[in-house]
Motif scaffolding. Sequence first.
Motif, PDB file in Angstrom:
ATOM      1  N   MET A   9      -3.166  38.359  34.342  1.00 32.42           N
ATOM      2  CA  MET A   9      -2.985  37.142  35.153  1.00 32.42           C
ATOM      3  C   MET A   9      -1.722  36.378  34.774  1.00 32.42           C
TER       4      MET A   9
ATOM      5  N   CYS B 175       4.831  27.170  25.152  1.00 29.40           N
ATOM      6  CA  CYS B 175       6.197  27.189  24.597  1.00 29.40           C
ATOM      7  C   CYS B 175       7.152  26.281  25.373  1.00 29.40           C
ATOM      8  N   LEU B 176       7.121  26.323  26.702  1.00 31.76           N
ATOM      9  CA  LEU B 176       8.100  25.520  27.458  1.00 31.76           C
ATOM     10  C   LEU B 176       7.771  24.034  27.371  1.00 31.76           C
TER      11      LEU B 176
ATOM     12  N   GLY C 237       0.863  28.998  29.500  1.00 29.59           N
ATOM     13  CA  GLY C 237       0.665  30.100  28.540  1.00 29.59           C
ATOM     14  C   GLY C 237       0.528  29.568  27.121  1.00 29.59           C
ATOM     15  N   SER C 238       1.389  30.035  26.227  1.00 23.12           N
ATOM     16  CA  SER C 238       1.360  29.620  24.814  1.00 23.12           C
ATOM     17  C   SER C 238       1.765  28.170  24.621  1.00 23.12           C
TER      18      SER C 238
ATOM     19  N   GLU D 267      -2.673  25.105  32.393  1.00 19.57           N
ATOM     20  CA  GLU D 267      -2.897  26.547  32.232  1.00 19.57           C
ATOM     21  C   GLU D 267      -4.292  26.880  32.753  1.00 19.57           C
TER      22      GLU D 267
ATOM     23  N   SER E 169      10.762  33.205  28.293  1.00 15.85           N
ATOM     24  CA  SER E 169      11.264  32.643  29.545  1.00 15.85           C
ATOM     25  C   SER E 169      12.734  32.265  29.431  1.00 15.85           C
TER      26      SER E 169
ATOM     27  N   ILE F 106       1.025  35.766  27.194  1.00 22.63           N
ATOM     28  CA  ILE F 106       2.217  36.589  27.337  1.00 22.63           C
ATOM     29  C   ILE F 106       3.162  36.266  26.169  1.00 22.63           C
TER      30      ILE F 106
ATOM     31  N   GLY G  37      -6.695  24.349  34.238  1.00 22.47           N
ATOM     32  CA  GLY G  37      -6.962  24.277  35.666  1.00 22.47           C
ATOM     33  C   GLY G  37      -5.933  25.047  36.464  1.00 22.47           C
ATOM     34  N   ASP G  38      -6.098  24.914  37.797  1.00 21.97           N
ATOM     35  CA  ASP G  38      -5.318  25.706  38.737  1.00 21.97           C
ATOM     36  C   ASP G  38      -4.099  24.898  39.218  1.00 21.97           C
TER      37      ASP G  38
ATOM     38  N   ASN H  16       7.209  28.799  34.667  1.00 22.88           N
ATOM     39  CA  ASN H  16       7.456  30.240  34.588  1.00 22.88           C
ATOM     40  C   ASN H  16       6.143  30.896  35.016  1.00 22.88           C
TER      41      ASN H  16
ATOM     42  N   ARG I 248       2.809  28.754  46.417  1.00 20.87           N
ATOM     43  CA  ARG I 248       1.844  27.642  46.263  1.00 20.87           C
ATOM     44  C   ARG I 248       2.513  26.462  45.561  1.00 20.87           C
TER      45      ARG I 248
ATOM     46  N   ALA J 296      -5.709  31.466  27.026  1.00 13.93           N
ATOM     47  CA  ALA J 296      -4.318  31.070  26.798  1.00 13.93           C
ATOM     48  C   ALA J 296      -4.261  29.614  26.340  1.00 13.93           C
TER      49      ALA J 296
ATOM     50  N   PRO K  83       3.353  33.560  37.009  1.00 17.10           N
ATOM     51  CA  PRO K  83       3.291  35.020  37.151  1.00 17.10           C
ATOM     52  C   PRO K  83       4.124  35.418  38.369  1.00 17.10           C
TER      53      PRO K  83
ATOM     54  N   SER L  35      -5.962  29.936  32.312  1.00 17.71           N
ATOM     55  CA  SER L  35      -6.766  30.790  31.433  1.00 17.71           C
ATOM     56  C   SER L  35      -7.244  30.008  30.208  1.00 17.71           C
TER      57      SER L  35
HETATM   58  C1  SAM Z   1       4.447  34.217  32.991  1.00 16.57           C
HETATM   59  S1  SAM Z   1       3.205  33.381  32.064  1.00 16.57           S
HETATM   60  C2  SAM Z   1       4.188  32.071  31.389  1.00 16.57           C
HETATM   61  C3  SAM Z   1       3.660  31.451  30.153  1.00 16.57           C
HETATM   62  C4  SAM Z   1       4.640  30.483  29.465  1.00 16.57           C
HETATM   63  N1  SAM Z   1       5.010  29.389  30.322  1.00 16.57           N
HETATM   64  C5  SAM Z   1       5.875  31.226  29.035  1.00 16.57           C
HETATM   65  O1  SAM Z   1       6.939  31.001  29.602  1.00 16.57           O
HETATM   66  O2  SAM Z   1       5.774  32.068  28.114  1.00 16.57           O
HETATM   67  C6  SAM Z   1       2.265  32.637  33.345  1.00 16.57           C
HETATM   68  C7  SAM Z   1       1.046  31.833  32.885  1.00 16.57           C
HETATM   69  O3  SAM Z   1       0.438  31.244  34.048  1.00 16.57           O
HETATM   70  C8  SAM Z   1      -0.968  31.246  33.920  1.00 16.57           C
HETATM   71  N2  SAM Z   1      -1.516  31.125  35.267  1.00 16.57           N
HETATM   72  C9  SAM Z   1      -1.731  32.092  36.185  1.00 16.57           C
HETATM   73  N3  SAM Z   1      -2.200  31.561  37.323  1.00 16.57           N
HETATM   74  C10 SAM Z   1      -2.279  30.213  37.129  1.00 16.57           C
HETATM   75  C11 SAM Z   1      -2.687  29.118  37.943  1.00 16.57           C
HETATM   76  N4  SAM Z   1      -3.116  29.322  39.201  1.00 16.57           N
HETATM   77  N5  SAM Z   1      -2.644  27.868  37.421  1.00 16.57           N
HETATM   78  C12 SAM Z   1      -2.212  27.671  36.147  1.00 16.57           C
HETATM   79  N6  SAM Z   1      -1.812  28.681  35.325  1.00 16.57           N
HETATM   80  C13 SAM Z   1      -1.840  29.930  35.825  1.00 16.57           C
HETATM   81  C14 SAM Z   1      -1.229  32.551  33.220  1.00 16.57           C
HETATM   82  O4  SAM Z   1      -2.496  32.571  32.610  1.00 16.57           O
HETATM   83  C15 SAM Z   1      -0.053  32.614  32.224  1.00 16.57           C
HETATM   84  O5  SAM Z   1      -0.412  32.017  31.011  1.00 16.57           O
END
Ligand code: SAM
Length: 302
Positions: free
Chosen positions: A231, A147-148, A144-145, A165, A110, A106, A192-193, A209, A245, A170, A211, A167
């Motif tokens: 995602m 960044c935070l 994500g990238s 993360e 944020s 993304i 991981g999740d 931050n 969660r 990502a 989804p 993905s």
């Molecule tokens: C809204 S983006 C935020 C990315 C970054 N933190 C930012 O602020 O630009 C949400 C990120 O969460 C990841 N994501 C989604 N479900 C996840 C999960 N269950 N565990 C870890 N990361 C997850 C997505 O792939 C995405 O990169």
Amino acid sequence: MKAHADDLISIRDMLRFAVSRFTEAGLAFGQGTTGAVDEAAFLILESLHLPVDDINPWADARLTKAEREALLARIEERVSKRKPAAYLTRKAYIQGIPFHVDERVIVPRSFIGELLFSDLFGGEGFTLVPDPSSIGRVLDLCSGSGCLAILAAHVFPNAEVDAVELSPQAAEVARLNIAESGYADRLRLYEGDLFQPVAKERYDLILTNPPYVDAEAMEALPPEFRHEPAMALDGGEDGLDIVRRILAEVPRHLNPGGGLLCEIGRGREILEDDYPELDFFWLDTAESEGEVFWLTADKFGR
Ligand SMILES: C[S@@+](CC[C@H](N)C(=O)[O-])C[C@H]1O[C@@H](n2cnc3c(N)ncnc32)[C@H](O)[C@@H]1O
């Protein structure tokens, strides 16, 4: 409305044309910029390798023919492909810090970035963390990238920062940004999740931050936002699946005195109804009201 490169002599001419073109085409904004002027200025300045914070010093500068042609092509690409400018330039900034971005992540935007650099962390007067150097461990969930996590390494000079993360694509981008950040020795990325890769760990500060777009808004996403990984946006029916969660697991991962800073978009009322026992502290930024909350460990009874 098309233009010929010979018609647009200065950066001001190019900016004016781009704003007209973007507005005429009814583009959508909000991926790091707030409107047509902002998006056009960013696209032009970043493409010319100029500082992106202020176009005024360069407005009267003349463009070379090659620059005019290249800029016109980018402006047309922005319109025809409906790709956010940051994916065309492959760069985005938060608080002046550059990040590589492409369609694997993304576009960073944020509100937590602004909050981390505000007086809430180590400023005069009211603070969430009076002394940033006292923070030893930070977790950035859904990084994500990256960044935070990278901004946190900057703001908390003694912190070891973990980022998680899900993905793999990502995570590749995060790895790139971490390597370039100058903080690689204090940053660790896990794939991981949510808390699964850091199951046994506790932190002074957890940033996230996640989804958080609800199903109705996902259906109505403008084309620009469909270039982003679904995602990264999709938060389930009411947008709060992942937030719930996180709230369920976070008490096990905060040190006493620690806190969670979480961005949730527009779900404040739903969350307050669902968790009447939690005393969310809502934070505002220049562009948002009540879209980020702060919860300290003691609010979970820790
Ligand atoms: C809204 S983006 C935020 C990315 C970054 N933190 C930012 O602020 O630009 C949400 C990120 O969460 C990841 N994501 C989604 N479900 C996840 C999960 N269950 N565990 C870890 N990361 C997850 C997505 O792939 C995405 O990169």
